[in-house]
Design a protein around this motif. Structure first.
Motif, PDB file in Angstrom:
ATOM      1  N   LEU A  25       0.832  -1.202   0.000  1.00 34.71           N
ATOM      2  CA  LEU A  25       0.000   0.000   0.000  1.00 34.71           C
ATOM      3  C   LEU A  25       0.868   1.254   0.000  1.00 34.71           C
ATOM      4  CD1 LEU A  25      -2.771   1.229  -0.018  1.00 34.71           C
ATOM      5  CD2 LEU A  25      -2.836   1.008   2.480  1.00 34.71           C
ATOM      6  N   ARG A  26       1.924   1.231   0.779  1.00 28.99           N
ATOM      7  CA  ARG A  26       2.852   2.381   0.812  1.00 28.99           C
ATOM      8  C   ARG A  26       3.509   2.571  -0.558  1.00 28.99           C
ATOM      9  NH1 ARG A  26       8.498   2.903   3.299  1.00 28.99           N
ATOM     10  NH2 ARG A  26       8.747   5.144   3.414  1.00 28.99           N
ATOM     11  N   VAL A  27       3.889   1.473  -1.192  1.00 27.74           N
ATOM     12  CA  VAL A  27       4.492   1.541  -2.526  1.00 27.74           C
ATOM     13  C   VAL A  27       3.517   2.179  -3.511  1.00 27.74           C
ATOM     14  CG1 VAL A  27       5.187   0.098  -4.494  1.00 27.74           C
ATOM     15  CG2 VAL A  27       6.139  -0.340  -2.226  1.00 27.74           C
ATOM     16  N   ILE A  28       2.267   1.778  -3.454  1.00 28.26           N
ATOM     17  CA  ILE A  28       1.250   2.323  -4.359  1.00 28.26           C
ATOM     18  C   ILE A  28       1.084   3.823  -4.127  1.00 28.26           C
ATOM     19  CG2 ILE A  28      -1.240   2.305  -4.839  1.00 28.26           C
ATOM     20  CD1 ILE A  28      -1.087  -0.788  -4.370  1.00 28.26           C
ATOM     21  N   ILE A  29       1.054   4.237  -2.882  1.00 29.14           N
ATOM     22  CA  ILE A  29       0.918   5.663  -2.559  1.00 29.14           C
ATOM     23  C   ILE A  29       2.146   6.438  -3.033  1.00 29.14           C
ATOM     24  CG2 ILE A  29       0.803   7.313  -0.645  1.00 29.14           C
ATOM     25  CD1 ILE A  29      -0.962   5.159   0.804  1.00 29.14           C
ATOM     26  N   MET A  30       3.334   5.894  -2.797  1.00 29.38           N
ATOM     27  CA  MET A  30       4.573   6.550  -3.236  1.00 29.38           C
ATOM     28  C   MET A  30       4.609   6.685  -4.759  1.00 29.38           C
ATOM     29  SD  MET A  30       7.458   4.862  -0.659  1.00 29.38           S
ATOM     30  CE  MET A  30       8.400   4.398  -2.067  1.00 29.38           C
ATOM     31  N   ALA A  31       4.057   5.734  -5.447  1.00 33.48           N
ATOM     32  CA  ALA A  31       4.108   5.723  -6.910  1.00 33.48           C
ATOM     33  C   ALA A  31       3.221   6.792  -7.542  1.00 33.48           C
ATOM     34  CB  ALA A  31       3.710   4.348  -7.432  1.00 33.48           C
ATOM     35  N   GLU A  32       2.254   7.301  -6.795  1.00 33.63           N
ATOM     36  CA  GLU A  32       1.340   8.308  -7.363  1.00 33.63           C
ATOM     37  C   GLU A  32       2.095   9.486  -7.969  1.00 33.63           C
ATOM     38  OE1 GLU A  32      -1.458   9.385  -4.317  1.00 33.63           O
ATOM     39  OE2 GLU A  32      -2.539   7.486  -4.490  1.00 33.63           O
ATOM     40  N   SER A  33       3.186   9.911  -7.324  1.00 33.10           N
ATOM     41  CA  SER A  33       3.939  11.065  -7.815  1.00 33.10           C
ATOM     42  C   SER A  33       4.717  10.751  -9.098  1.00 33.10           C
ATOM     43  CB  SER A  33       4.899  11.574  -6.737  1.00 33.10           C
ATOM     44  OG  SER A  33       5.888  10.600  -6.464  1.00 33.10           O
ATOM     45  N   ARG A  34       4.833   9.484  -9.434  1.00 31.13           N
ATOM     46  CA  ARG A  34       5.595   9.093 -10.627  1.00 31.13           C
ATOM     47  C   ARG A  34       4.702   8.590 -11.764  1.00 31.13           C
ATOM     48  NH1 ARG A  34      10.185   6.880  -7.012  1.00 31.13           N
ATOM     49  NH2 ARG A  34      11.211   8.861  -6.603  1.00 31.13           N
ATOM     50  N   GLU A  35       3.420   8.511 -11.493  1.00 30.61           N
ATOM     51  CA  GLU A  35       2.499   7.959 -12.492  1.00 30.61           C
ATOM     52  C   GLU A  35       2.457   8.799 -13.764  1.00 30.61           C
ATOM     53  OE1 GLU A  35      -2.166   6.690 -12.985  1.00 30.61           O
ATOM     54  OE2 GLU A  35      -1.384   7.037 -10.976  1.00 30.61           O
ATOM     55  N   GLU A  36       2.403  10.106 -13.630  1.00 31.80           N
ATOM     56  CA  GLU A  36       2.314  10.972 -14.811  1.00 31.80           C
ATOM     57  C   GLU A  36       3.523  10.780 -15.733  1.00 31.80           C
ATOM     58  OE1 GLU A  36       2.215  15.701 -15.953  1.00 31.80           O
ATOM     59  OE2 GLU A  36       1.496  15.099 -13.973  1.00 31.80           O
ATOM     60  N   GLU A  37       4.714  10.711 -15.143  1.00 31.13           N
ATOM     61  CA  GLU A  37       5.913  10.505 -15.960  1.00 31.13           C
ATOM     62  C   GLU A  37       5.880   9.152 -16.657  1.00 31.13           C
ATOM     63  OE1 GLU A  37      10.774  10.573 -15.823  1.00 31.13           O
ATOM     64  OE2 GLU A  37       9.679  10.751 -13.939  1.00 31.13           O
ATOM     65  N   ALA A  38       5.445   8.106 -15.949  1.00 31.31           N
ATOM     66  CA  ALA A  38       5.368   6.773 -16.549  1.00 31.31           C
ATOM     67  C   ALA A  38       4.397   6.765 -17.726  1.00 31.31           C
ATOM     68  CB  ALA A  38       4.958   5.750 -15.495  1.00 31.31           C
ATOM     69  N   ARG A  39       3.284   7.462 -17.578  1.00 32.02           N
ATOM     70  CA  ARG A  39       2.319   7.534 -18.685  1.00 32.02           C
ATOM     71  C   ARG A  39       2.895   8.318 -19.862  1.00 32.02           C
ATOM     72  NH1 ARG A  39      -2.731   5.769 -17.529  1.00 32.02           N
ATOM     73  NH2 ARG A  39      -3.262   5.493 -15.341  1.00 32.02           N
ATOM     74  N   LYS A  40       3.560   9.430 -19.551  1.00 33.75           N
ATOM     75  CA  LYS A  40       4.114  10.295 -20.596  1.00 33.75           C
ATOM     76  C   LYS A  40       5.216   9.574 -21.384  1.00 33.75           C
ATOM     77  CE  LYS A  40       7.094  13.772 -20.033  1.00 33.75           C
ATOM     78  NZ  LYS A  40       7.675  14.920 -19.360  1.00 33.75           N
ATOM     79  N   ARG A  41       6.061   8.829 -20.691  1.00 34.47           N
ATOM     80  CA  ARG A  41       7.184   8.156 -21.351  1.00 34.47           C
ATOM     81  C   ARG A  41       6.769   6.880 -22.070  1.00 34.47           C
ATOM     82  NH1 ARG A  41      12.708   9.469 -19.856  1.00 34.47           N
ATOM     83  NH2 ARG A  41      12.690  11.320 -18.549  1.00 34.47           N
ATOM     84  N   GLY A  42       5.649   6.306 -21.682  1.00 39.47           N
ATOM     85  CA  GLY A  42       5.105   5.169 -22.411  1.00 39.47           C
ATOM     86  C   GLY A  42       5.471   3.806 -21.846  1.00 39.47           C
ATOM     87  N   ARG A  43       4.835   2.799 -22.460  1.00 40.22           N
ATOM     88  CA  ARG A  43       4.951   1.405 -22.021  1.00 40.22           C
ATOM     89  C   ARG A  43       6.398   0.892 -22.059  1.00 40.22           C
ATOM     90  NH1 ARG A  43       1.868  -3.507 -21.873  1.00 40.22           N
ATOM     91  NH2 ARG A  43      -0.027  -2.401 -22.412  1.00 40.22           N
ATOM     92  N   THR A  44       7.100   1.110 -23.156  1.00 45.98           N
ATOM     93  CA  THR A  44       8.453   0.563 -23.302  1.00 45.98           C
ATOM     94  C   THR A  44       9.378   1.110 -22.223  1.00 45.98           C
ATOM     95  OG1 THR A  44       8.136   0.297 -25.684  1.00 45.98           O
ATOM     96  CG2 THR A  44      10.408   0.306 -24.889  1.00 45.98           C
ATOM     97  N   TRP A  45       9.353   2.407 -21.998  1.00 52.88           N
ATOM     98  CA  TRP A  45      10.207   3.010 -20.981  1.00 52.88           C
ATOM     99  C   TRP A  45       9.842   2.484 -19.594  1.00 52.88           C
ATOM    100  CZ3 TRP A  45       9.475   6.035 -16.630  1.00 52.88           C
ATOM    101  CH2 TRP A  45      10.620   6.606 -16.089  1.00 52.88           C
ATOM    102  N   THR A  46       8.544   2.459 -19.297  1.00 49.59           N
ATOM    103  CA  THR A  46       8.092   2.023 -17.975  1.00 49.59           C
ATOM    104  C   THR A  46       8.459   0.559 -17.732  1.00 49.59           C
ATOM    105  OG1 THR A  46       6.288   3.635 -18.077  1.00 49.59           O
ATOM    106  CG2 THR A  46       6.100   1.907 -16.418  1.00 49.59           C
ATOM    107  N   LYS A  47       8.271  -0.294 -18.737  1.00 49.89           N
ATOM    108  CA  LYS A  47       8.659  -1.701 -18.582  1.00 49.89           C
ATOM    109  C   LYS A  47      10.169  -1.836 -18.409  1.00 49.89           C
ATOM    110  CE  LYS A  47       4.861  -4.261 -20.584  1.00 49.89           C
ATOM    111  NZ  LYS A  47       4.558  -5.131 -19.470  1.00 49.89           N
ATOM    112  N   GLY A  48      10.945  -0.954 -19.009  1.00 48.72           N
ATOM    113  CA  GLY A  48      12.397  -0.985 -18.872  1.00 48.72           C
ATOM    114  C   GLY A  48      12.887  -0.564 -17.496  1.00 48.72           C
ATOM    115  N   VAL A  49      12.089   0.230 -16.801  1.00 51.75           N
ATOM    116  CA  VAL A  49      12.468   0.683 -15.467  1.00 51.75           C
ATOM    117  C   VAL A  49      12.420  -0.476 -14.466  1.00 51.75           C
ATOM    118  CG1 VAL A  49      11.780   2.219 -13.576  1.00 51.75           C
ATOM    119  CG2 VAL A  49      11.793   3.069 -15.907  1.00 51.75           C
TER     120      VAL A  49
END
Length: 114
Positions: free
Chosen positions: A18-42
């Motif tokens: 749950l903490r991980v999910i909450i922490m990830a909220e601030s990074r969601e926009e960047e993951a969406r903007k950079r796309g599937r390939t970049w996010t899967k590579g992270v």
């Protein structure tokens, strides 16, 4: 069995999903903007850091920090691009496997909560 397929390290650590999910909220926009390939590579990028921390016998705090980062990357990838719900994610174990060629395989395994 081929020597390249032998298990070299098995390590387990716990993260608060749950903490991980909450922490990830601030990074969601960047993951969406950079796309599937970049996010899967992270995901393998952070998993490699986690595996190295475990292999190098880093402190528990360092290993847990790398585990949280790898889990957060997995959550962003799974939730944004594969439709995984928070409930499904929190009921899963995440398994990272370092392959002989240096690549990292990621599996999310559903576990039953008792």
């Amino acid at each position: 069995m081929d020597d390249t397929m032998l298990t070299k390290l098995v390590s387990e650590t716990q993260v608060d999903a749950l903490r991980v999910i909450i922490m990830a909220e601030s990074r969601e926009e960047e993951a969406r903007k950079r796309g599937r390939t970049w996010t899967k590579g992270v995901v393998p990028f952070f998993a490699q850091k986690l595996i190295a921390a475990a292999k190098d016998n880093m402190s528990k705090d360092e290993v847990e920090m790398h585990a949280a980062n790898a889990a957060m990357a997995a959550w962003l990838c799974d939730s944004i691009y594969d439709g995984v719900t928070a409930e499904a994610f929190t009921r899963s174990d995440i398994v990272f496997t370092l392959l002989p060629n240096g690549a990292v395989k990621y599996d999310r395994v559903r576990v039953s909560k008792v």
